[in-house]
Design an enzyme around this catalytic site. Structure first.
Site, PDB file in Angstrom:
ATOM      1  N   SER A  99       0.837  -1.203   0.000  1.00  0.00           N
ATOM      2  CA  SER A  99       0.000   0.000   0.000  1.00  0.00           C
ATOM      3  C   SER A  99       0.871   1.251   0.000  1.00  0.00           C
ATOM      4  O   SER A  99       0.919   2.004   0.978  1.00  0.00           O
ATOM      5  CB  SER A  99      -0.919  -0.039   1.219  1.00  0.00           C
ATOM      6  OG  SER A  99      -1.689  -1.222   1.221  1.00  0.00           O
ATOM      7  N   GLY A 134       0.734   4.166  -1.526  1.00  0.00           N
ATOM      8  CA  GLY A 134       0.127   5.481  -1.376  1.00  0.00           C
ATOM      9  C   GLY A 134      -0.093   5.838   0.081  1.00  0.00           C
ATOM     10  O   GLY A 134       0.196   6.958   0.521  1.00  0.00           O
ATOM     11  N   ASP A 135      -0.595   4.882   0.848  1.00  0.00           N
ATOM     12  CA  ASP A 135      -0.825   5.110   2.272  1.00  0.00           C
ATOM     13  C   ASP A 135       0.478   5.358   3.018  1.00  0.00           C
ATOM     14  O   ASP A 135       0.579   6.282   3.836  1.00  0.00           O
ATOM     15  CB  ASP A 135      -1.530   3.887   2.884  1.00  0.00           C
ATOM     16  CG  ASP A 135      -2.964   3.762   2.435  1.00  0.00           C
ATOM     17  OD1 ASP A 135      -3.786   4.592   2.851  1.00  0.00           O
ATOM     18  OD2 ASP A 135      -3.269   2.833   1.677  1.00  0.00           O
ATOM     19  N   THR A 136       1.458   4.520   2.766  1.00  0.00           N
ATOM     20  CA  THR A 136       2.697   4.637   3.528  1.00  0.00           C
ATOM     21  C   THR A 136       3.496   5.880   3.134  1.00  0.00           C
ATOM     22  O   THR A 136       4.167   6.477   3.983  1.00  0.00           O
ATOM     23  CB  THR A 136       3.562   3.374   3.375  1.00  0.00           C
ATOM     24  OG1 THR A 136       3.763   3.085   1.986  1.00  0.00           O
ATOM     25  CG2 THR A 136       2.891   2.174   4.029  1.00  0.00           C
ATOM     26  N   ALA A 152       1.800   8.718   4.949  1.00  0.00           N
ATOM     27  CA  ALA A 152       2.150   8.623   6.368  1.00  0.00           C
ATOM     28  C   ALA A 152       3.577   9.097   6.612  1.00  0.00           C
ATOM     29  O   ALA A 152       3.855   9.802   7.589  1.00  0.00           O
ATOM     30  CB  ALA A 152       1.990   7.183   6.836  1.00  0.00           C
TER      31      ALA A 152
END
Length: 387
Positions: A168, A170-172, A175
């Protein structure tokens, strides 16, 4: 071994994490790994959905993303839960959230009001499209950010639909940029006492790592397309066949290519006008890859690797988790650590990164097994009250 000694560069920093799934919690994981105390507010009973994510018959993703955290059960949809959240946030240095923009305000947790009670508060807000703009109120997951930011469009092969990276990203990325922003904001606060909002959008985090994609189009009208395992014009740099698998070689620089040609027993390739320069090799990328592949497939991975190491050519095996666990370099650098878990036993997972020489981070405590298991301890320690 689990590092339970505390410390770390962010020792003494208090963080309230109200995130869910991946982006918010990964930002919390990064800060916690570096020594911050992370108090995660979870919905009573159900908790964060990440508790159930992962693969295999014993999903363990939660053990990674929730390490170094304390779980406090709080119903943020209730007035009582909102009041408790405000009390905890008033004691915090950083608040992390990754709800859809407007959600905090709906829950009577408007960051502007929170910062009135705690002027030094840093609020990391991770969302699909950011806190402003015409798309800000839209629902957004990591994959959507990857598509809008340009990543998905260039991953895969040209004759197939866009491919997912496999993690993932995009999420990481969002973040990680949220964490970076929080650290910059901490520096500013140390000078002025003033907190601020860190606005990290999924699509913009992806956009930041898209290299010259937009600039190339702006300057030359060139659009990057899906090209499989190669980058057009950069050669040789690919995964090549061996008799027992595949091996990656990156020799896309004149001097390195000369060393590869020598290792191949074809030193004349380095001065051949078809391959002697970066542009020449890029123009004949497929031809050159086929030539190298014909050579590599006559050897095992071990034989080819020995030749690449001896020649000083950047190259490496394509690892999976089993390979990582067996590799002595991973062990020597503690890239993987062992964390004791009451339910799953000892679990191997990625260690803390980056590595700091004076104030190294560590996994000080395993992920909380049950929702709200640390409520009493945190409320007594932070607020001086019983749960």
């Amino acid at each position: 071994m689990t590092n339970a000694s505390g410390g770390g560069a962010l020792d003494g920093i208090k963080v309230v994490e109200m995130g869910q799934l991946i982006a918010g919690p990964f930002c919390g994981q990064l800060l916690g790994d570096m020594g911050a105390e992370i108090v995660k507010l979870e919905p009573p009973e159900t908790g964060d959905q990440m508790r159930h994510w992962g693969q295999g018959d014993r999903p363990s993703w939660w053990r990674v993303i929730a390490r170094n955290k304390y779980s406090v059960a709080v119903d943020l949809r209730s007035e009582e839960g909102q009041a408790l959240a405000r009390e905890l946030i008033a004691k915090a240095d950083i608040l992390i959230e990754n709800f859809r923009p407007g959600t905090l305000e709906k829950w009577n947790l408007d960051p502007a009001e929170l910062r009135k009670a705690n002027p030094g508060l840093i609020v990391v807000r991770v969302s699909g499209y950011g806190q402003t703009g015409p798309y800000s109120k839209r629902a957004g997951f990591g994959g959507i950010g990857e598509a809008m930011g340009g990543w998905r469009g260039i991953v895969g092969y040209p004759d197939l639909p866009p491919a997912r990276m496999g993690v993932s990203i995009g999420d990481t990325l969002a973040a990680t940029y949220g964490c970076l922003g929080a650290l910059a904001a901490l520096h500013h606060r140390n000078k002025t006492g003033e907190g601020q909002i860190v606005d990290s959008a999924l699509y913009e985090a992806v956009l930041q790592v898209m290299e010259s994609t937009v600039a190339d189009y702006s300057a030359s009208g060139v659009k990057r397309r899906r090209t499989g395992s190669t980058l057009p014009g950069i050669a040789p740099s690919n995964v090549y066949p061996c008799s027992d698998g595949e091996y990656l070689i990156g020799a896309n620089q004149d001097g390195v290519f000369a060393r590869l040609a020598e290792a191949m027993g074809r030193p004349e390739l380095a001065t051949d006008k078809r391959y002697a320069t970066h542009r020449a090799r890029g123009a004949r990328q497929e031809e050159l890859d086929a030539l190298i592949g014909d050579w590599t497939k006559t050897m095992t991975i071990e034989e080819l690797e020995a030749k690449m190491i001896a020649a000083g050519v950047p190259a490496g095996r394509v690892y999976d988790a089993e390979d990582m666990l067996a590799d002595p370099h991973f062990a020597a650098r503690e890239a993987l650590v062992t964390v004791a878990d009451e339910e799953l036993g000892e679990i191997r997972m990625q260690g803390v990164f980056p590595k700091l020489s004076a104030t190294p981070g560590g996994v000080r405590r395993p992920a909380p097994l049950t929702v709200g298991q640390d409520s009493a301890e945190v409320l007594e320690r932070w607020l001086g009250q019983e749960a």
